[in-house]
Motif scaffolding. Sequence first.
Motif, PDB file in Angstrom:
ATOM      1  N   TRP A  74      21.486 -51.216  31.649  1.00 44.62           N
ATOM      2  CA  TRP A  74      20.225 -50.889  31.003  1.00 44.62           C
ATOM      3  C   TRP A  74      19.034 -51.143  31.916  1.00 44.62           C
ATOM      4  O   TRP A  74      17.995 -50.477  31.798  1.00 44.62           O
ATOM      5  N   SER A 180      16.098 -53.000  24.445  1.00 44.95           N
ATOM      6  CA  SER A 180      17.347 -53.644  24.865  1.00 44.95           C
ATOM      7  C   SER A 180      18.393 -53.738  23.748  1.00 44.95           C
ATOM      8  O   SER A 180      19.574 -53.445  23.989  1.00 44.95           O
ATOM      9  N   ALA A 183      19.881 -50.275  23.333  1.00 42.92           N
ATOM     10  CA  ALA A 183      20.585 -49.844  24.546  1.00 42.92           C
ATOM     11  C   ALA A 183      21.920 -50.568  24.703  1.00 42.92           C
ATOM     12  O   ALA A 183      22.943 -49.950  24.996  1.00 42.92           O
TER      13      ALA A 183
END
Length: 230
Positions: A74, A180, A183
């Motif tokens: 990521w 985050s 992801a």
Amino acid sequence: MAVLAESGSNPDVDLLYDINGLAKDAPHWFDRVMEFVGEYGLLVAMVLLVVWCWWTVRRRGDDDAPATLAALVWAPLAAAVAVLVNVPIRGFVERPRPFLTHQGLDVLISGKTDYSFVSDHATITMALGVGLFVAHRRLGLVGIALALAEGFCRVYMGVHYPTDVVGGFALGTAVVLLLSPLATALLTPVLKAVESSPRVGWIVRRRSATVGLVPGARTAMEPTDRDLAA
């Protein structure tokens, strides 16, 4: 839109002159080093740090390796997203480069004709640094330190205001942290599937000599009945 910093009485401009003034007092060779480091060197160092983190997680081979590598994957994706987000921001703010507005700056690199706010270099390096921190605390701190050094270099080179750098840091950090959870939720199953693959599983975890053996099966080092009879 109005320029963010026009006057020399502005603390942003004062700090720009203070940091860029160091370039005037430095030897020519040192300025060339700072030019390379600020434009290319620290970006390359960040990429190598991400690769080193991947190698470390892969060799360690913990059960949470897929989730850790998902966070690591990521990091560069977030950097790319942050740069894309910066495109409309730059177009909206329309802040000229500092050397176009203020006299007496020692500009170490020429050819910068795009807008100044926010700094792409600061955005990319901080996104990678914070993304690394999410995946691996120790290496992430190193990455954040490199990002801070990148921000200093951009002002030292005379191509960005300090607030350009701070804006880049904020943008990179925000994109990484806000997206985050989503992801990693999407990337972790992908990495688990890669881990279970006999062909590319090595990307996630180092294969041991016994990976893939049926529980209870003899290894190559165990004697068989025929060996005992012999």
